[in-house]
Design an enzyme around this catalytic site. Sequence first.
Site: not given
Ligand code: AMP
Length: 233
Positions: A22, A143, A176, A187
């Site tokens: 994404k 990553r 990360r 996750r």
């Molecule tokens: P990502 O970079 O999108 O994988 O997000 C990393 C982490 O941020 C996720 O594992 C969640 O803990 C938190 N997070 C990101 N977007 C959301 C969302 N829309 N709702 C709730 N938690 C989020």
Amino acid sequence: MAQETSREVGPVVLLGPPGAGKGTQAKRIMERYGIPQVSTGDLLRENVDRGTELGLAAKAVMARGQLVSDDEVCEMVRERLVEPDCKRGYILDGFPRTAAQAEWLDRLLEHELFDNSRPTRAWPIVIRLDVDYNQLLLRITGRRSCPTCGRIYNVHLQPPRVDELCDVDGTKLVTRNDDRLEVLQPRLTAYQEQTRPVSDYYQRAGRLISINGDLPMDDVTEQIFRILEDHHA
Ligand code: AMP
């Protein structure tokens, strides 16, 4: 390809599990259409780095691979979407992640961000990237990103020219915190349990477009551009 900066693009929602690509695709849409990527993961990480109240609350939740509360994330998104650079459109990456967030977004678009001068209401174009489980593991564990320019690499699939250094600015690449193997399972579980219903929500509304995210990155990009072009034809 030259960037387009005149056309209305509207909201684009990218759905898919962690590691589906994404972020990479959002950056390409951003470069092509000149609309910003709104990544809730990036916004939350910025809050953690700055030590804001939200960041302090979110840090431990994120480190466990769980989802931050809907209220906190929605408020953060609202503040971002009213900024002037989102007027022609924006790419939501990592949001909505629960059915409640998807409903909230529709209400926001309908009542608050609806511009009366437009002939049609700008519902988001929702694109889901579907990726095989083993590919996801390779993509997430490999990553790396550049803390300076944000460019994303993969040590297995798309390595930098010099080991662990960014091709653009030579900064040392980082992993990360939540890409570690032990955080991966929660996750992916959060995705299955909480984010699948988001797909169902858009599917029921007849607004979900799925793409095979296992295809080479450039092919996925081409399909996304075609979808966006068709939508505006
Ligand atoms: P990502 O970079 O999108 O994988 O997000 C990393 C982490 O941020 C996720 O594992 C969640 O803990 C938190 N997070 C990101 N977007 C959301 C969302 N829309 N709702 C709730 N938690 C989020």
